[in-house]
Design a protein around this motif. Structure first.
Motif, short mmCIF file in Angstrom:
data_model
loop_
_atom_site.label_atom_id
_atom_site.label_comp_id
_atom_site.label_asym_id
_atom_site.label_seq_id
_atom_site.Cartn_x
_atom_site.Cartn_y
_atom_site.Cartn_z
N ASN A 149 3.03 93.16 88.14
CA ASN A 149 4.11 93.97 88.70
C ASN A 149 5.41 93.18 88.81
O ASN A 149 6.49 93.70 88.54
N ALA A 150 5.30 91.90 89.20
CA ALA A 150 6.49 91.07 89.29
C ALA A 150 7.10 90.87 87.91
O ALA A 150 8.33 90.95 87.73
N GLY A 151 6.26 90.59 86.91
CA GLY A 151 6.77 90.41 85.55
C GLY A 151 7.37 91.68 84.99
O GLY A 151 8.42 91.64 84.32
N LEU A 211 10.80 92.13 86.54
CA LEU A 211 11.75 91.18 85.97
C LEU A 211 12.17 91.60 84.57
O LEU A 211 13.37 91.57 84.22
N VAL A 212 11.20 92.02 83.76
CA VAL A 212 11.52 92.47 82.39
C VAL A 212 12.40 93.71 82.44
O VAL A 212 13.37 93.84 81.67
N LEU A 213 12.09 94.61 83.35
CA LEU A 213 12.85 95.85 83.46
C LEU A 213 14.31 95.58 83.84
O LEU A 213 15.24 96.12 83.21
N LEU A 214 14.52 94.72 84.83
CA LEU A 214 15.88 94.42 85.26
C LEU A 214 16.64 93.64 84.19
O LEU A 214 17.84 93.85 83.98
N THR A 215 15.94 92.74 83.49
CA THR A 215 16.58 91.98 82.41
C THR A 215 17.00 92.90 81.27
O THR A 215 18.11 92.79 80.73
N ALA A 216 16.11 93.81 80.91
CA ALA A 216 16.43 94.75 79.83
C ALA A 216 17.61 95.65 80.21
O ALA A 216 18.44 96.00 79.37
N MET A 217 17.69 96.00 81.50
CA MET A 217 18.80 96.82 81.96
C MET A 217 20.12 96.07 81.84
O MET A 217 21.11 96.61 81.34
N ILE A 218 20.13 94.81 82.29
CA ILE A 218 21.35 94.02 82.24
C ILE A 218 21.79 93.75 80.80
O ILE A 218 22.97 93.79 80.47
N MET A 219 20.80 93.50 79.94
CA MET A 219 21.11 93.23 78.54
C MET A 219 21.35 94.51 77.74
O MET A 219 21.68 94.44 76.55
N GLN A 220 21.17 95.67 78.39
CA GLN A 220 21.39 96.97 77.76
C GLN A 220 20.58 97.13 76.48
O GLN A 220 21.06 97.64 75.47
N LEU A 221 19.31 96.70 76.56
CA LEU A 221 18.43 96.83 75.40
C LEU A 221 18.12 98.29 75.10
O LEU A 221 17.92 98.67 73.94
N LEU A 248 11.97 105.29 82.97
CA LEU A 248 10.91 106.24 82.62
C LEU A 248 9.67 105.48 82.13
O LEU A 248 8.54 105.74 82.57
N LEU A 249 9.90 104.54 81.21
CA LEU A 249 8.78 103.75 80.69
C LEU A 249 8.17 102.88 81.78
O LEU A 249 6.94 102.76 81.89
N GLY A 250 9.04 102.25 82.62
CA GLY A 250 8.54 101.39 83.67
C GLY A 250 7.71 102.14 84.69
O GLY A 250 6.64 101.66 85.12
N ALA A 251 8.17 103.32 85.10
CA ALA A 251 7.42 104.11 86.09
C ALA A 251 6.08 104.55 85.53
O ALA A 251 5.05 104.49 86.21
N ALA A 252 6.09 104.99 84.27
CA ALA A 252 4.83 105.43 83.66
C ALA A 252 3.84 104.28 83.55
O ALA A 252 2.63 104.43 83.84
N LEU A 253 4.32 103.11 83.14
CA LEU A 253 3.45 101.95 83.00
C LEU A 253 2.94 101.47 84.36
O LEU A 253 1.76 101.15 84.52
N ALA A 254 3.82 101.43 85.36
CA ALA A 254 3.42 100.99 86.69
C ALA A 254 2.37 101.91 87.29
O ALA A 254 1.38 101.45 87.89
#
Length: 486
Positions: A292-294, A297-307, A315-321
């Motif tokens: 969950n921590a990883g 971190l990946v989610l916030l990093t992807a958001m900042i980098m606008q991947l 949507l993907l993060g909530a479904a996976l979590a």
């Protein structure tokens, strides 16, 4: 005529929601619909609304799935070790306790819900403040100001509202503001350090054993003002006055699904306990902590980098979590239901705003108001509309709700800025710098949860906090100007 009707529509909207004669969602829909008819364009109302809904759908999706994601992260215990670590760091030193308060409030604010942030922060820190006889307005002031800075996250409310009102991408508003907001957060930590030193000088430092001595009153009752925008109903939360630096939740637990910022969710019954940082709650997933921590971190990093677009990421993060932490369909439905109030109120507000912004734009009111405002702004200030907006955001977001400012005032400021060559994005970024002050506004329901749990009079909180919150907001504005964001 359109200029006058536009300002009257905005004033009517503000008065109704500030006096709580109507809910924000109802006012966002009914008031513009009425004025659309008054200006003789009632036949086009449907077109305005459909166009607005299409523009705002990505923002609504982002908010919906961000709330679910961070709600699940709190449910499974992602933040529990952080709370315990901060409490161990604080020991019995007033300076560390105040700094720990700012740190804890900042971290928990990642979920974007002010009521949750204040409940978790106060429940963890209140016993320490009481044991050491520290000033409780320091607790409320630091927590509110830290949450105000973090409230600018795209899923926290103001940034999403600004993006909604101006039809721009929330990422384009938030990401360039990160350095300035980081400076603002550092200012909060510096403030907490100074206030902590002042408390240390006044009280000294106790030993950990002294802090952990048992007290005569094991349980007290805290009256909470309703966290929603309703009529101010009350509930009670049981606050354990025991528990010291090593306690995991300070005696109060809280159910994330039972509250939301600006919602009208019902208060728990007097004998019903909040469940949130209860170390024995059934939703904990300690074996999946690092996953969950990883993932976060990946989610916030992807958001900042606008991947990818933020709505898609969440949507993907909530479904996976949900899938990994709660493989059972029954458990997944229970977690979604627990956060349904938050999702419904926030997404409902966004879609209701489509009516307000659609009518304001489609009827031509906003252009006429902007023309009037351009004429009222001195010629020399026009090219600096970003700075003007930043300064105006302090009093305007304090004396009116975020809904009123972002949906009623910001579009006019943006149009006025555009006439002088100022980008709507620059105006949108400037509009969020007043949030540290806004979080102590009497129009913010969550602040009543904060002062209620901490047993602080709202007037005392206001007198102590406003000056520091204004200073923090000005630091953010100055940093944004220095970094060239505004």
């Amino acid at each position: 005529m359109l200029t006058i009707l536009g300002f009257v529509m905005i004033a009517t909207f503000l008065v109704l929601i500030m006096t709580k004669k109507m809910s924000p969602i109802a006012a966002l829909v009914l008031i513009p619909a009425l004025f659309c008819v008054l200006v003789g364009q009632g036949a086009k109302l449907g077109d305005y609304v459909i166009e607005g809904v299409g523009d705002l759908a990505p923002t609504a999706a982002m908010l919906m799935f961000a709330i679910v994601y961070f709600g699940v992260m709190i449910d499974v215990g992602l933040f529990d070790p952080i709370v315990r670590g901060i409490l161990r760091f604080c020991k019995a030193d007033p300076m560390r306790i105040v700094v720990g308060t700012a740190l804890l409030a900042s971290i928990v604010s990642l979920d974007g819900d002010g009521s949750t942030t204040f409940m978790i922060t106060v429940s963890a820190m209140y016993p320490l403040y009481k044991r050491l006889k520290m000033s409780l307005v320091v607790l409320t002031g630091v927590a509110a100001t830290a949450n105000g800075v973090m409230n600018t996250l795209p899923w926290g409310g103001p940034t999403a509202r600004a993006a909604t009102a101006l039809k721009v991408d929330a990422t384009d508003i938030f990401v360039p503001m990160i350095p300035a907001l980081a400076v603002g957060l550092l200012a909060v930590f510096l403030l907490s350090y100074v206030l902590g030193l002042r408390e240390r000088k006044r009280l000294g430092t106790l030993t950990l054993d002294e802090v952990l001595e048992p007290v005569t009153e094991p349980v007290t009752e805290t009256v909470l003002v309703e966290a929603g925008g309703g009529s101010g109903g009350k509930g009670t939360a049981r606050t354990g006055s025991g528990g010291g630096a090593g306690s995991s939740a300070g005696g109060v637990s809280y159910d994330k699904g039972a509250d939301s910022k600006g919602s009208d969710a019902e208060e728990p019954a007097d004998d019903e306990e909040f469940k949130g940082l209860d170390p024995n709650r059934s939703t904990l997933r300690p074996r999946l902590y690092w996953f969950n921590a990883g993932l976060t971190l990946v989610l916030l990093t992807a958001m900042i980098m606008q991947l990818m677009p933020i709505p898609v990421l969440f949507l993907l993060g909530a479904a996976l979590a949900l899938t990994v932490n709660f493989p059972s369909m029954k458990d997944q439905r229970a977690r979604i239901a627990a956060h349904a109030d938050n999702v419904l109120n926030v997404s409902g507000m966004v879609f209701a705003a489509a009516v307000f912004t659609g009518v304001l734009t489609g009827t031509g009111m906003v252009e006429h108001m902007a023309d009037w405002l351009v004429g009222a702004v001195p010629e020399g200030m026009g090219p600096h509309m970003g700075i003007v907006t930043g300064l105006l955001s302090l009093p305007l977001t304090y004396f009116m709700s975020n809904d009123g400012f972002y949906f009623g005032v910001l579009p006019v400021l943006a149009e006025a800025g555009a006439a002088h060559g100022v980008s709507p994005l620059e105006v949108a970024r400037a509009s969020i710098v007043g949030q540290p002050l806004h979080m102590s506004s009497p129009l913010v329901p969550a602040v009543y949860v904060l002062v209620g749990m901490a047993k602080v009079e709202f007037g005392d909180h206001t007198r102590f906090t406003v000056k520091w919150a204004v200073l923090t907001s000005l630091v953010v504005l100055a940093a944004a100007i220095l970094f060239g964001t505004i």
